[in-house]
Design an enzyme around this catalytic site. Structure first.
Site: not given
Length: 264
Positions: A66, A120
């Site tokens: 992110a 992830e």
């Protein structure tokens, strides 16, 4: 839908590639998540799509995490919006869960670095094949923790003790090390990466992919406890007979032939 950050390539046997192209580092932001979710919806509903491969156009990076700098800068909004950062975490979790729930086999084709959020997303896929780069959940080295499902999925995949070691020490694993630790399924020759991923995807695509999707649904129900998981499995078993795959597979078995599940 027209994609700006993704390329959708439909190849033979129903193998379809989602290729991420979000320069410079394939960072995971809101626009990319929206396109990934739209792609999952489109491909899940398309009966011609049998297997999905998630890959990157960047030869060195699968996906970056992110936008942490932006998240920290925006954290001042906490005064105005309760649980701002928790909501950002939940947003990524929901996006990646779409791949984990997709009723078709999903392969992460990792030929570059997959650290943090990139790892992830790969963990949310059914299979992980890796060539170059390194993979790991490295957030603790920044004073953070994995926030897009990593603590949960890594523990499910490699077990509690190994997950603690990999997360606490922020390990960055090569493909060979990742295989040894159970994080990925196969280490692939980087010089023949796409061909080997394609061969594996086509092997899956030639199988009973509807049954695979129902098996995936049942496997995902493990977290619901044994009693409920068995109920999901029983219904999924019954649902296999809603397709023509059992008749194809059983007929081939009795005729001592290989089943051909791809009907032209």
């Amino acid at each position: 839908m027209t994609y700006q950050l993704l390329t959708i390539e439909r190849r033979r046997y129903g193998v379809t590639w989602i290729i991420v192209d979000n320069s410079p580092a394939n960072a995971i932001g809101e626009e990319l998540m929206q396109e990934l979710e739209a792609a999952v919806d489109d491909l899940a509903a398309d009966s011609a799509v049998r297997v999905v491969v998630v890959a990157s156009s960047n030869p060195k990076i699968f996906l970056a995490g992110a936008d942490l700098k932006g998240m920290v800068m925006q954290s001042g909004n906490l005064a105005d919006e309760e649980n701002f950062i928790a909501k950002k975490s939940a947003r990524m979790q929901a996006c990646f869960q779409r791949f984990a729930s997709m009723p078709k086999p999903v392969i992460a084709a990792i030929n570059g670095y997959a650290l943090g959020g990139g790892c992830e997303l790969a963990l949310a896929c059914d299979f992980r094949l890796m060539g170059n780069g390194k993979i790991g959940l490295t957030e603790v080295s920044l004073g953070l923790i994995p926030g897009a499902g990593g603590t949960q999925r890594l523990t499910q995949i490699v077990g509690r003790a190994k997950a603690m070691e990999l997360i606490f020490l922020a390990k960055k694993l090569t493909a060979e090390e990742a295989v040894e630790n159970g994080l990925i399924h196969r280490s692939v020759d980087p010089t023949n990466f796409e061909a080997e991923v394609t061969a594996f995807a086509e092997e899956l695509a030639k199988g009973a992919v509807h049954a695979m999707g129902l098996a995936k649904q049942s496997i995902n129900a493990v977290d619901k406890g044994l009693e409920q998981g068995l109920q999901v499995e029983a219904q999924a078993f019954a649902d296999t007979f809603l397709t023509d795959e059992p008749s194809i597979g059983l007929a081939a078995f009795f005729q001592k032939q290989a089943a051909n599940f791809i009907q032209e």
